[in-house]
Design a protein around this motif. Structure first.
Motif, PDB file in Angstrom:
ATOM      1  N   UNK A 156       4.585   8.747 -11.768  1.00 22.57           N
ATOM      2  CA  UNK A 156       5.929   8.997 -11.223  1.00 22.57           C
ATOM      3  C   UNK A 156       6.310  10.458 -11.430  1.00 22.57           C
ATOM      4  N   UNK A 157       6.820  11.066 -10.375  1.00 29.38           N
ATOM      5  CA  UNK A 157       7.118  12.498 -10.463  1.00 29.38           C
ATOM      6  C   UNK A 157       8.557  12.725 -10.898  1.00 29.38           C
ATOM      7  N   UNK A 158       9.503  11.982 -10.279  1.00 25.33           N
ATOM      8  CA  UNK A 158      10.918  12.268 -10.540  1.00 25.33           C
ATOM      9  C   UNK A 158      11.359  11.664 -11.866  1.00 25.33           C
ATOM     10  N   UNK A 159      12.400  12.290 -12.430  1.00 30.95           N
ATOM     11  CA  UNK A 159      12.955  11.811 -13.692  1.00 30.95           C
ATOM     12  C   UNK A 159      13.533  10.396 -13.491  1.00 30.95           C
ATOM     13  N   UNK A 160      14.216  10.206 -12.342  1.00 32.70           N
ATOM     14  CA  UNK A 160      14.857   8.910 -12.096  1.00 32.70           C
ATOM     15  C   UNK A 160      13.838   7.777 -12.098  1.00 32.70           C
ATOM     16  N   UNK A 161      12.713   7.982 -11.414  1.00 30.10           N
ATOM     17  CA  UNK A 161      11.707   6.920 -11.326  1.00 30.10           C
ATOM     18  C   UNK A 161      11.087   6.666 -12.700  1.00 30.10           C
ATOM     19  N   UNK A 162      10.841   7.763 -13.443  1.00 35.22           N
ATOM     20  CA  UNK A 162      10.257   7.575 -14.783  1.00 35.22           C
ATOM     21  C   UNK A 162      11.208   6.749 -15.647  1.00 35.22           C
ATOM     22  N   UNK A 163      12.496   7.084 -15.579  1.00 40.13           N
ATOM     23  CA  UNK A 163      13.479   6.324 -16.372  1.00 40.13           C
ATOM     24  C   UNK A 163      13.534   4.869 -15.919  1.00 40.13           C
ATOM     25  N   UNK A 164      13.536   4.689 -14.578  1.00 38.64           N
ATOM     26  CA  UNK A 164      13.629   3.328 -14.018  1.00 38.64           C
ATOM     27  C   UNK A 164      12.422   2.493 -14.460  1.00 38.64           C
ATOM     28  N   UNK A 165      11.226   3.065 -14.286  1.00 41.95           N
ATOM     29  CA  UNK A 165      10.023   2.328 -14.669  1.00 41.95           C
ATOM     30  C   UNK A 165      10.020   2.079 -16.170  1.00 41.95           C
ATOM     31  N   UNK A 166      10.484   3.061 -16.916  1.00 46.21           N
ATOM     32  CA  UNK A 166      10.557   2.886 -18.363  1.00 46.21           C
ATOM     33  C   UNK A 166      11.436   1.695 -18.722  1.00 46.21           C
ATOM     34  N   UNK A 175       0.818  -1.201   0.000  1.00 44.18           N
ATOM     35  CA  UNK A 175       0.000   0.000   0.000  1.00 44.18           C
ATOM     36  C   UNK A 175       0.857   1.258   0.000  1.00 44.18           C
ATOM     37  N   UNK A 176       2.154   1.091   0.197  1.00 45.60           N
ATOM     38  CA  UNK A 176       3.039   2.243   0.143  1.00 45.60           C
ATOM     39  C   UNK A 176       4.322   1.806  -0.550  1.00 45.60           C
ATOM     40  N   UNK A 177       4.969   2.727  -1.207  1.00 45.30           N
ATOM     41  CA  UNK A 177       6.145   2.337  -1.987  1.00 45.30           C
ATOM     42  C   UNK A 177       7.245   3.386  -1.890  1.00 45.30           C
ATOM     43  N   UNK A 178       8.508   2.891  -1.746  1.00 40.76           N
ATOM     44  CA  UNK A 178       9.670   3.777  -1.747  1.00 40.76           C
ATOM     45  C   UNK A 178      10.483   3.489  -2.999  1.00 40.76           C
ATOM     46  N   UNK A 179      10.936   4.534  -3.655  1.00 43.69           N
ATOM     47  CA  UNK A 179      11.873   4.356  -4.759  1.00 43.69           C
ATOM     48  C   UNK A 179      13.253   4.814  -4.280  1.00 43.69           C
ATOM     49  N   UNK A 180      14.170   3.878  -4.171  1.00 49.22           N
ATOM     50  CA  UNK A 180      15.499   4.173  -3.648  1.00 49.22           C
ATOM     51  C   UNK A 180      16.526   4.090  -4.775  1.00 49.22           C
ATOM     52  N   UNK A 181      17.296   5.162  -4.948  1.00 46.99           N
ATOM     53  CA  UNK A 181      18.375   5.158  -5.943  1.00 46.99           C
ATOM     54  C   UNK A 181      19.488   6.072  -5.442  1.00 46.99           C
ATOM     55  N   UNK A 182      20.710   5.719  -5.792  1.00 38.18           N
ATOM     56  CA  UNK A 182      21.883   6.521  -5.400  1.00 38.18           C
ATOM     57  C   UNK A 182      21.927   6.800  -3.902  1.00 38.18           C
ATOM     58  N   UNK A 183      21.493   5.854  -3.103  1.00 41.48           N
ATOM     59  CA  UNK A 183      21.605   6.004  -1.666  1.00 41.48           C
ATOM     60  C   UNK A 183      20.590   6.941  -1.053  1.00 41.48           C
ATOM     61  N   UNK A 184      19.578   7.321  -1.804  1.00 46.70           N
ATOM     62  CA  UNK A 184      18.561   8.206  -1.245  1.00 46.70           C
ATOM     63  C   UNK A 184      17.168   7.679  -1.548  1.00 46.70           C
ATOM     64  N   UNK A 209      14.348   8.586  -3.314  1.00 48.00           N
ATOM     65  CA  UNK A 209      14.110   9.612  -4.333  1.00 48.00           C
ATOM     66  C   UNK A 209      12.632   9.984  -4.370  1.00 48.00           C
ATOM     67  N   UNK A 210      11.791   8.969  -4.204  1.00 48.01           N
ATOM     68  CA  UNK A 210      10.356   9.246  -4.275  1.00 48.01           C
ATOM     69  C   UNK A 210       9.620   8.266  -3.376  1.00 48.01           C
ATOM     70  N   UNK A 211       8.523   8.713  -2.778  1.00 49.38           N
ATOM     71  CA  UNK A 211       7.732   7.807  -1.961  1.00 49.38           C
ATOM     72  C   UNK A 211       6.274   8.234  -2.014  1.00 49.38           C
ATOM     73  N   UNK A 212       5.411   7.244  -1.831  1.00 54.64           N
ATOM     74  CA  UNK A 212       3.986   7.567  -1.880  1.00 54.64           C
ATOM     75  C   UNK A 212       3.173   6.304  -1.934  1.00 54.64           C
ATOM     76  N   UNK A 213       1.863   6.386  -1.912  1.00 50.57           N
ATOM     77  CA  UNK A 213       1.024   5.200  -2.046  1.00 50.57           C
ATOM     78  C   UNK A 213       1.393   4.471  -3.332  1.00 50.57           C
TER      79      UNK A 213
END
Lengths: 336, 243
Positions: free
Chosen positions: B228-238, B205-214, B216-220
């Motif tokens: 996806x809001x951040x560029x990193x997550x969009x690229x990753x999901x892509x 029900x909740x998800x964290x996107x972790x990259x480069x030691x941070x 980067x994005x979190x939310x339901x």
């Protein structure tokens, strides 16, 4: 006047002796010399014929040449490997002089030669076995005691080496460095002959077990450390994750998994140990090697050493077999 | 389960694996952690599991500040269940003994109680027929289910899964994911590091996107995957959704 008479008497005696020598049946010195010459030329049969010319002495007659001639003949026959004739030569002497020890010993030696080789080896074996068995028992005691002490010492050294406490790991490093780096013989000498000067006098058995125990603990320490560190890191991780303490994890998870990989190198070490116990013969311990050495020096008989080799082989074979069995059982969880 | 991080840092040599993580996460039941390999997901999970000491920073779980001394970490680890990518069952023990060991050694169960607990869990996972087998005699899926049984037998506050299906083939993967789904449905708190985006999206029900030691994005979870809001997550999901 008296002077002249006495001179004449001496001259007469001299003549009589000369005449007696010439007139006596044979000149034995001459005969012995001739027979020696023939022997030197390789004509053994000729020498024998000459020697046979010395007759059996009548009662009261000088027997020396007769005995010498027959014994010489016996030696020639023995050299020709004609044992029966050699014995017959001796018998001729023994009929007249039953107490002649030279003839009796020679007959006994010749009779021994007539027996097959295995008979001699067998009788030697039976003669040596009791003291060798006693020695082997002492060797076994030393091996068992060291086998009891050194895995415990090795485990402590191994755990110390991987400890994060620097003084502990440093001490264990030093122990390994010292005992692996100096000859076992020297360590034994130091413990048995050196410690008394520091006021510590140990009985030989204790000194031997301490020396072997320390030396083998150092070697086993490195083997055990290697085995512990070869266990997948995830095992310690999982043990910690399920809430086990370090000592619980070591005792219940890590160390039980090292048994299988420990067995081949530890088996090796213990077989080396069986043979290394021979070194303690130098510190007044009577074990298998010392027993064999004593027999060898007393009887100058190589059978004693051969038997010791066989006993060492029997011991190492038994241990090899036992370790193969233990290794199989220790690794049973890996068999499907 | 509610997690708060404050200036959490961890380096291996010169490589910074957790890079100053500061965040207060909402109280959630099932949380998924996604992200590229080497981005710090596993280190984050291992820190929460009490298997890793951060170089500096703080971690609070349900408002409780975690102390990083040996004794506190041991108690902390006893209160949670961790499941590993490589199962990490103890190969010299049977399946049953693997479950008994933490109960008897770390939790002070007496043998009959421990047996009762272990057997009921094996039965629940339909593994009772394998109780006396050694791990080497079990399939990967069975081994991971035993590992999960071992983790939940101690009644943990929450469960941590570190890529629990990465070493499994697809059929065994679903066998393990089914169990994780079941545990979630039971209302158990869990945190799951995974490469299965579909499972992360539906089960968490909740998800964290972790990259480069941070983080980067979190939310339901649904929202994170849908927008996806951040560029990193969009690229990753892509990248991961392409096939």
């Amino acid at each position: 006047m008296i002077y002249l008479v006495s001179r004449a008497f001496v001259a007469l005696l001299f003549l009589c002796t000369l005449a007696g020598n010439c007139l006596g049946a044979v000149d034995y010195d001459q005969l012995f010399r001739q027979s020696s010459d023939l022997m030197a030329l390789g004509d053994l049969d000729g020498a024998l014929t000459l020697l046979r010319q010395v007759p059996t002495p009548a009662a009261g007659e000088e027997a020396g040449p007769f005995v010498s001639s027959r014994m010489q003949a016996a030696r020639i026959h023995a050299a020709q490997e004609n044992t029966d004739s050699a014995i017959a030569d001796c018998q001729e002497v023994l009929i007249l002089f039953p107490d002649n020890s030279e003839a009796r010993n020679f007959v006994a030696a010749l009779r021994d030669q007539l027996k097959p080789g295995w008979h001699t080896v067998l009788s030697d074996t039976l003669r040596f076995l009791p003291s060798l068995a006693k020695g082997a028992l002492m060797t076994l005691m030393l091996v068992l005691c060291t086998m009891l002490v050194s895995p415990l010492g090795g485990l402590l050294i191994a755990l110390g080496r991987i400890s994060t406490l620097r003084p502990v790991s440093g001490t264990c490093w030093f122990i390994i460095w010292f005992f692996r780096g100096t000859p076992l013989l020297l360590q034994l000498f130091f413990i048995y002959y050196g410690l008394p000067s520091l006021g510590i006098t140990l009985p030989p058995f204790t000194a031997a077990v301490i020396g072997l125990g320390l030396n083998y603990s150092a070697y086993l320490g490195e083997i055990i450390r290697g085995a512990i560190q070869s266990i997948d890191h995830g095992q310690m991780e999982a043990a910690k994750a399920i809430g086990m303490s370090y000592s619980q994890a070591m005792r219940r998870v890590i160390i039980p998994q090292t048994y299988k990989r420990l067995m081949p190198p530890i088996g090796n070490e213990f077989i080396a140990l069986i043979k290394d116990t021979a070194l303690v013969s130098t510190i007044a311990m009577v074990e298998l090697m010392r027993s064999a050495d004593q027999l060898f020096n007393t009887y100058f008989n190589i059978t004693a050493l051969a038997l010791a080799a066989v006993i060492y082989l029997v011991l190492t074979t038994i241990f090899t077999f036992i370790f193969e069995k233990i290794e199989y059982r220790a690794g049973i969880y890996e068999h499907r | 389960m509610q997690l708060s991080f404050k200036n959490l840092m961890k380096s291996y040599g010169s490589r910074r694996v957790l890079n100053d993580i500061t965040i207060d996460l909402p109280d959630t039941r099932a949380m998924a952690v996604i992200g590229p390999s080497g981005g710090g997901k596993t280190t984050l999970l291992r820190t929460i599991a009490g298997l890793e000491r951060p170089d500096c920073g703080q971690l609070s779980i349900d408002g409780e500040l975690l102390q990083f001394d040996d004794a506190s970490l041991l108690l902390h680890r006893r209160s949670i269940g961790t499941v590993f990518q490589a199962f990490n069952l103890f190969p010299h023990l049977t399946a049953l003994e693997n479950i008994l060991l933490p109960l008897e050694q770390a939790h002070g169960y007496r043998h009959p109680e421990a047996m009762e607990a272990a057997e009921s869990i094996l039965k629940r996972f339909q593994l009772e027929g394998h109780a006396d087998k050694k791990p080497a005699q079990l399939s990967g899926g069975q081994q991971q289910r035993i590992a999960i049984a071992r983790a939940i037998a101690i009644k943990p506050r929450f469960l941590l899964f570190d890529e629990p299906t990465s070493a499994l083939d697809p059929e065994m993967t679903s066998e393990v994911l089914d169990i994780i789904g079941e545990l979630r449905d039971e209302g158990r708190d869990l945190l799951l590091v995974t490469h299965h985006m579909g499972f992360a999206r539906t089960a968490a029900d909740y998800c964290l996107f972790v990259a480069d030691g941070r983080i980067v994005e979190n939310g339901p979870a649904e929202q994170l995957f849908a927008e996806p809001k951040s560029k990193e997550l969009r690229q990753f999901l892509g990248r991961v959704m392409r096939y």
